[in-house]
Design a protein around this motif. Structure first.
Motif, PDB file in Angstrom:
ATOM      1  N   VAL A 148     -11.233  21.900 -52.236  1.00 56.87           N
ATOM      2  CA  VAL A 148     -11.371  21.353 -50.893  1.00 56.87           C
ATOM      3  C   VAL A 148     -10.256  21.929 -50.033  1.00 56.87           C
ATOM      4  N   ILE A 149     -10.610  22.781 -49.087  1.00 58.65           N
ATOM      5  CA  ILE A 149      -9.637  23.390 -48.183  1.00 58.65           C
ATOM      6  C   ILE A 149      -9.570  22.551 -46.917  1.00 58.65           C
ATOM      7  N   GLY A 150      -8.387  22.055 -46.590  1.00 61.41           N
ATOM      8  CA  GLY A 150      -8.246  21.106 -45.488  1.00 61.41           C
ATOM      9  C   GLY A 150      -8.382  19.686 -45.987  1.00 61.41           C
ATOM     10  N   ALA A 151      -7.889  19.448 -47.213  1.00 61.20           N
ATOM     11  CA  ALA A 151      -8.083  18.147 -47.866  1.00 61.20           C
ATOM     12  C   ALA A 151      -7.282  17.022 -47.235  1.00 61.20           C
ATOM     13  N   GLY A 152      -6.295  17.347 -46.422  1.00 59.52           N
ATOM     14  CA  GLY A 152      -5.449  16.303 -45.854  1.00 59.52           C
ATOM     15  C   GLY A 152      -5.931  15.737 -44.538  1.00 59.52           C
ATOM     16  N   GLY A 153      -7.072  16.192 -44.037  1.00 62.72           N
ATOM     17  CA  GLY A 153      -7.597  15.684 -42.778  1.00 62.72           C
ATOM     18  C   GLY A 153      -8.677  14.637 -42.973  1.00 62.72           C
ATOM     19  N   GLY A 154      -9.388  14.328 -41.897  1.00 63.87           N
ATOM     20  CA  GLY A 154     -10.410  13.290 -41.958  1.00 63.87           C
ATOM     21  C   GLY A 154     -11.538  13.631 -42.903  1.00 63.87           C
ATOM     22  N   VAL A 155     -12.199  14.779 -42.692  1.00 67.58           N
ATOM     23  CA  VAL A 155     -13.309  15.181 -43.560  1.00 67.58           C
ATOM     24  C   VAL A 155     -12.805  15.472 -44.966  1.00 67.58           C
ATOM     25  N   GLY A 156     -11.689  16.192 -45.062  1.00 61.48           N
ATOM     26  CA  GLY A 156     -11.168  16.590 -46.363  1.00 61.48           C
ATOM     27  C   GLY A 156     -10.771  15.432 -47.247  1.00 61.48           C
ATOM     28  N   SER A 157     -10.225  14.374 -46.649  1.00 61.17           N
ATOM     29  CA  SER A 157      -9.812  13.223 -47.458  1.00 61.17           C
ATOM     30  C   SER A 157     -11.019  12.522 -48.068  1.00 61.17           C
ATOM     31  N   PHE A 158     -12.136  12.478 -47.331  1.00 62.10           N
ATOM     32  CA  PHE A 158     -13.364  11.910 -47.890  1.00 62.10           C
ATOM     33  C   PHE A 158     -13.985  12.857 -48.920  1.00 62.10           C
ATOM     34  N   ALA A 159     -14.007  14.157 -48.629  1.00 62.44           N
ATOM     35  CA  ALA A 159     -14.601  15.120 -49.553  1.00 62.44           C
ATOM     36  C   ALA A 159     -13.879  15.097 -50.898  1.00 62.44           C
ATOM     37  N   THR A 160     -12.552  14.991 -50.862  1.00 62.94           N
ATOM     38  CA  THR A 160     -11.774  14.937 -52.093  1.00 62.94           C
ATOM     39  C   THR A 160     -12.163  13.729 -52.927  1.00 62.94           C
ATOM     40  N   GLN A 161     -12.244  12.564 -52.292  1.00 56.83           N
ATOM     41  CA  GLN A 161     -12.585  11.343 -53.021  1.00 56.83           C
ATOM     42  C   GLN A 161     -14.012  11.376 -53.564  1.00 56.83           C
ATOM     43  N   LEU A 162     -14.941  11.892 -52.772  1.00 57.37           N
ATOM     44  CA  LEU A 162     -16.334  11.932 -53.205  1.00 57.37           C
ATOM     45  C   LEU A 162     -16.511  12.863 -54.406  1.00 57.37           C
ATOM     46  N   ALA A 163     -15.812  14.001 -54.385  1.00 57.59           N
ATOM     47  CA  ALA A 163     -15.902  14.927 -55.511  1.00 57.59           C
ATOM     48  C   ALA A 163     -15.264  14.332 -56.762  1.00 57.59           C
ATOM     49  N   VAL A 164     -14.126  13.655 -56.599  1.00 63.69           N
ATOM     50  CA  VAL A 164     -13.486  12.982 -57.734  1.00 63.69           C
ATOM     51  C   VAL A 164     -14.405  11.914 -58.304  1.00 63.69           C
ATOM     52  N   ALA A 165     -15.043  11.144 -57.411  1.00 66.59           N
ATOM     53  CA  ALA A 165     -15.947  10.084 -57.860  1.00 66.59           C
ATOM     54  C   ALA A 165     -17.134  10.632 -58.632  1.00 66.59           C
ATOM     55  N   ALA A 177       3.242  18.615 -45.664  1.00 61.09           N
ATOM     56  CA  ALA A 177       3.337  17.233 -45.184  1.00 61.09           C
ATOM     57  C   ALA A 177       2.211  16.345 -45.711  1.00 61.09           C
ATOM     58  N   LYS A 178       1.149  16.954 -46.229  1.00 65.77           N
ATOM     59  CA  LYS A 178      -0.015  16.167 -46.647  1.00 65.77           C
ATOM     60  C   LYS A 178      -0.208  16.125 -48.161  1.00 65.77           C
ATOM     61  N   VAL A 179       0.719  16.728 -48.906  1.00 66.32           N
ATOM     62  CA  VAL A 179       0.584  16.797 -50.357  1.00 66.32           C
ATOM     63  C   VAL A 179       0.507  15.407 -50.980  1.00 66.32           C
ATOM     64  N   ASP A 180       1.398  14.512 -50.570  1.00 63.96           N
ATOM     65  CA  ASP A 180       1.409  13.165 -51.156  1.00 63.96           C
ATOM     66  C   ASP A 180       0.095  12.439 -50.892  1.00 63.96           C
ATOM     67  N   LEU A 181      -0.444  12.608 -49.699  1.00 67.96           N
ATOM     68  CA  LEU A 181      -1.714  11.950 -49.370  1.00 67.96           C
ATOM     69  C   LEU A 181      -2.821  12.417 -50.303  1.00 67.96           C
ATOM     70  N   VAL A 182      -3.003  13.730 -50.446  1.00 64.96           N
ATOM     71  CA  VAL A 182      -4.135  14.215 -51.241  1.00 64.96           C
ATOM     72  C   VAL A 182      -3.959  13.874 -52.723  1.00 64.96           C
ATOM     73  N   ARG A 183      -2.736  13.800 -53.189  1.00 68.74           N
ATOM     74  CA  ARG A 183      -2.534  13.359 -54.576  1.00 68.74           C
ATOM     75  C   ARG A 183      -2.980  11.906 -54.736  1.00 68.74           C
ATOM     76  N   SER A 184      -2.699  11.088 -53.722  1.00 68.43           N
ATOM     77  CA  SER A 184      -3.080   9.672 -53.804  1.00 68.43           C
ATOM     78  C   SER A 184      -4.585   9.484 -53.780  1.00 68.43           C
ATOM     79  N   LEU A 185      -5.323  10.495 -53.324  1.00 71.28           N
ATOM     80  CA  LEU A 185      -6.783  10.414 -53.247  1.00 71.28           C
ATOM     81  C   LEU A 185      -7.451  10.825 -54.556  1.00 71.28           C
TER      82      LEU A 185
END
Length: 317
Positions: A148-165, A177-185
């Motif tokens: 997921v390229i751009g995982a720290g934004g609005g669309v990317g944060s949802f795409a990351t979670q949906l793929a993990v799910a 600046a967004k590394v911690d956020l995407v790890r938490s997802l």
């Protein structure tokens, strides 16, 4: 009513707080008392009038709709005579016309019942970004590798979670600046693009607002992998990223790889799917910052700068 208005194309300071008449719903409309509204790149395109070809839809000389904003969460104030799906007092979320205001109009087919476990602020972060991510990720299977390229934004944060799910092994690409956020997802791998190159081989690549060359992205795909390009950022003033989207269409017939472009529309069916996932605790909106209505220009400016993690939301009422 109070609303953000814009009478000419330009940078964020062309947006200002003003007074406009409260809209009157037609027979097929829902009038929403807005509690919160999301900020997305569609707002930026309409604000700037870029790419210029977009003005065929936005308005040739000035924005056709003086009040911007699409993502909305609020309470139904009234409904038109032909509306049966909603009634006054319903808590809803979805896509509206002129969401950066105290009241906004929406069509019933672009609304759904608000997730019960979300505040209005959180719910406003979902519609455009969540539906886009839902369509982009599609059906993934356990063990697939997803980038997921751009995982720290609005669309990317949802795409990351949906793929993990879906059971995929997800590598998220974002800035420092967004590394911690995407790890938490839930991303199992993180690439900070400011420090390291994109590497690996993937079954699915979701490329959000990126300007990376198509040959580079295709080189990261498996022989029958899928690349989804979301949005049309970058490029020149006339056509922006549309040239890149056209190139994808031209290449597709000559490769085994599946190359897709995506500009998703918000529909009730997709909102219902997202609500079920949210209420089950499978995904959650990543709200980065909130702004009062008067600070909408700052919110759009922060979005364009790309510095704020997650989804930005305007609180209205």
């Amino acid at each position: 009513m109070r609303a953000i208005v814009q009478d000419r194309y330009g940078p964020p300071h062309t947006l200002s707080l003003g007074e406009v008449p409260t809209p009157t719903p037609g027979a097929g409309d829902v009038l929403i008392r807005v509690h919160a509204a999301g900020v997305d790149y569609g707002v930026w395109h309409v604000m700037t009038g870029l790419p210029l070809v977009g003005r065929l839809g936005f308005g040739l000389r000035r924005p056709r709709n003086r009040v911007p904003g699409m993502d909305v969460a609020g309470v139904v104030e009234s409904v038109g005579a032909d509306v049966t799906a909603f009634r006054p007092g319903d808590e809803v979320y979805g896509s509206a016309t002129g969401a950066y205001a105290q009241f906004a109009l929406a069509r019933p087919g672009r609304l759904a019942r608000k997730p019960a476990n979300l505040s209005f602020t959180e719910a406003a972060a979902v519609p455009v970004s969540g539906v886009t991510a839902l369509r982009a990720v599609g059906r993934v299977t356990a063990g697939q590798k997803v980038l997921v390229i751009g995982a720290g934004g609005g669309v990317g944060s949802f795409a990351t979670q949906l793929a993990v799910a879906g059971g995929a092994h997800v590598t998220a690409v974002c800035s420092t600046a967004k590394v911690d956020l995407v790890r938490s997802l839930g991303a199992q791998g993180v690439i900070d693009y400011t420090r390291e190159p994109l590497t690996g081989t993937y079954d699915l690549i979701v490329d959000i607002a990126s300007v990376r060359p198509l040959p580079l992205l295709r080189g990261l795909l498996t022989e029958r992998g899928r690349l989804v390009i979301v949005g049309g950022e970058g490029g020149g003033r006339w056509f922006g990223g549309l040239g890149r989207l056209l190139a994808v269409r031209l290449i597709t017939p000559f490769t085994r790889q599946r190359l897709d472009t995506l500009l998703a529309l918000v529909r009730t069916a997709d909102l219902d799917v997202l609500r079920d996932l949210i209420e089950a605790g499978t995904v959650r909106p990543a709200v980065g910052r909130t702004y009062p209505l008067a600070e909408t220009p700052n919110a759009v400016g922060d979005l364009a700068a790309g510095n704020a993690p997650g989804k930005l939301v305007i609180t209205v009422d």
